[in-house]
Write a protein that holds these residues in place. Structure first.
Motif, PDB file in Angstrom:
ATOM      1  N   ALA A 124      -0.781   4.355   6.783  1.00  0.00           N
ATOM      2  CA  ALA A 124      -0.221   5.289   7.693  1.00  0.00           C
ATOM      3  C   ALA A 124      -0.139   4.513   9.083  1.00  0.00           C
ATOM      4  CB  ALA A 124      -1.073   6.502   8.254  1.00  0.00           C
ATOM      5  N   LYS A 183       8.244  10.012   3.220  1.00  0.00           N
ATOM      6  CA  LYS A 183       7.169   9.258   2.779  1.00  0.00           C
ATOM      7  C   LYS A 183       6.384   8.588   3.812  1.00  0.00           C
ATOM      8  CE  LYS A 183       8.811   8.940  -2.211  1.00  0.00           C
ATOM      9  NZ  LYS A 183       8.710   8.075  -3.271  1.00  0.00           N
ATOM     10  N   THR A 213      -9.246   8.822   4.549  1.00  0.00           N
ATOM     11  CA  THR A 213      -8.292   9.435   3.671  1.00  0.00           C
ATOM     12  C   THR A 213      -6.998   8.392   3.368  1.00  0.00           C
ATOM     13  OG1 THR A 213      -6.672  10.292   5.208  1.00  0.00           O
ATOM     14  CG2 THR A 213      -8.630  11.453   4.542  1.00  0.00           C
ATOM     15  N   LEU A 214      -7.145   7.248   3.945  1.00  0.00           N
ATOM     16  CA  LEU A 214      -6.373   6.012   3.719  1.00  0.00           C
ATOM     17  C   LEU A 214      -6.827   4.805   3.278  1.00  0.00           C
ATOM     18  CD1 LEU A 214      -4.694   6.403   7.299  1.00  0.00           C
ATOM     19  CD2 LEU A 214      -3.777   7.547   5.291  1.00  0.00           C
ATOM     20  N   ASP A 215      -5.867   3.870   2.725  1.00  0.00           N
ATOM     21  CA  ASP A 215      -6.178   2.526   2.225  1.00  0.00           C
ATOM     22  C   ASP A 215      -5.826   1.468   3.186  1.00  0.00           C
ATOM     23  OD1 ASP A 215      -7.087   3.540  -0.319  1.00  0.00           O
ATOM     24  OD2 ASP A 215      -5.194   3.469  -1.026  1.00  0.00           O
ATOM     25  N   PHE A 221       0.975  -1.186   0.033  1.00  0.00           N
ATOM     26  CA  PHE A 221      -0.071  -0.151   0.108  1.00  0.00           C
ATOM     27  C   PHE A 221       0.815   1.143  -0.016  1.00  0.00           C
ATOM     28  CE2 PHE A 221      -2.648  -3.243   1.880  1.00  0.00           C
ATOM     29  CZ  PHE A 221      -4.032  -2.966   1.172  1.00  0.00           C
ATOM     30  N   ASP A 222       0.612   2.145  -0.795  1.00  0.00           N
ATOM     31  CA  ASP A 222       1.172   3.523  -0.686  1.00  0.00           C
ATOM     32  C   ASP A 222       0.370   4.452   0.071  1.00  0.00           C
ATOM     33  OD1 ASP A 222       3.177   2.895  -2.740  1.00  0.00           O
ATOM     34  OD2 ASP A 222       1.793   3.255  -4.441  1.00  0.00           O
ATOM     35  N   ASN A 223      -0.993   4.481   0.161  1.00  0.00           N
ATOM     36  CA  ASN A 223      -1.555   5.259   1.022  1.00  0.00           C
ATOM     37  C   ASN A 223      -1.920   4.617   2.382  1.00  0.00           C
ATOM     38  OD1 ASN A 223      -3.111   7.577   2.034  1.00  0.00           O
ATOM     39  ND2 ASN A 223      -4.950   6.772   0.670  1.00  0.00           N
ATOM     40  N   TRP A 254      -3.905   1.108   7.404  1.00  0.00           N
ATOM     41  CA  TRP A 254      -3.219   1.512   8.635  1.00  0.00           C
ATOM     42  C   TRP A 254      -2.640   0.521   9.418  1.00  0.00           C
ATOM     43  CZ3 TRP A 254      -6.185   2.555  13.699  1.00  0.00           C
ATOM     44  CH2 TRP A 254      -7.135   1.956  13.807  1.00  0.00           C
ATOM     45  N   GLN A 258       4.042   8.014   6.568  1.00  0.00           N
ATOM     46  CA  GLN A 258       2.813   8.458   7.228  1.00  0.00           C
ATOM     47  C   GLN A 258       2.489   8.070   8.678  1.00  0.00           C
ATOM     48  OE1 GLN A 258      -0.877   9.629   4.732  1.00  0.00           O
ATOM     49  NE2 GLN A 258      -0.083   8.246   3.387  1.00  0.00           N
TER      50      GLN A 258
END
Length: 243
Positions: free
Chosen positions: A33, A57, A132-134, A29-31, A136, A59
């Protein structure tokens, strides 16, 4: 990433190291946190920094309820400087919080339970952030709560904050670690930690709802001590926990 199979990942990586799990999570996953609570979750940041090339990069976010200990606020700043990162501090929506305080006061949780206050100060801001995330990453462990977290997998589809239209994957790299192993790691690698741990605090939350524990007490007994000992969840993870 809708094609990611969290259940299959949990089966394949259940016995892998937290570092390997974090490495795979960041690769998938890029997105994504890291959720940082200001306690031992710093291990997640330590491991992520070992596998990520560009820390800019990375998060990381932390929930500021407005009721944290001064030591916790100082710790967030210390972690930022130690790792050269910038933790995204997420606060409650002020209108909702002001309305809640006006109706309930500042210490209603001692009388009617902590869920309402946690809902405004923690769950709602978390839901906003996770939207806002894909995926966590959390520091949940199976041994943190015998009544709720003993079935925590290393990865799961987040049923509490994800939807069919916007799926959310949750990684728990420390799921199989004990508290003892966490502190062995902290000492071995000289990882920064919240100074409250030196004052008898084990599980650290908001100042009015957290106190030190006595020898041989379970680490979660210092949280919401006026409530049932085996079901101490604020709502951040409760939607995914088996009871």
């Amino acid at each position: 990433m809708s094609t990611f199979n969290a259940n299959q990942f949990a089966l394949e990586f259940d016995t892998e190291s937290p570092k390997k799990i974090i490495e795979q999570a960041l690769a998938q996953f890029d997105n994504i946190a890291i959720s940082f609570s200001g306690a031992e979750d710093v291990i997640l940041i330590e491991l992520a920094c070992k596998v990520i090339k560009d820390r800019s990069k990375l998060q990381v976010f932390s929930l500021d309820t407005g009721r944290l200990h001064p030591e916790t606020y100082r710790f967030i700043d210390k972690v930022n400087k130690h790792y050269g990162i910038q933790i995204d501090v997420v606060s409650p929506e002020h209108q909702a919080l002001e309305a809640f305080v006006k109706e309930k006061g500042l210490f209603s949780f001692y009388e009617d339970g902590h869920q309402g206050c946690c809902g405004v100060r923690k769950v709602a801001p978390l839901r906003r952030k996770l939207g806002t995330l894909d995926a966590w990453i959390t520091g949940q462990r199976k041994d943190q709560s015998p009544g709720t977290r003993n079935q925590v997998p290393v990865a799961e589809n987040d049923q509490a904050f994800g939807t069919a239209e916007s799926p959310l994957v949750k990684f728990n790299p420390l799921a199989n670690w004990s508290s003892e192993r966490v502190w062995e790691f902290i000492r071995m690698f000289d990882v920064p930690y919240n100074e409250l741990h030196e004052k008898g605090f084990t599980s650290i939350g908001c100042e009015p709802c957290t106190r030190p524990v006595l020898p041989n007490q379970h680490e979660r007994e210092g949280r919401w001590w006026w409530e049932e000992a085996t079901h101490k969840e604020c709502g951040l993870h409760a939607g995914n926990l088996q009871k």
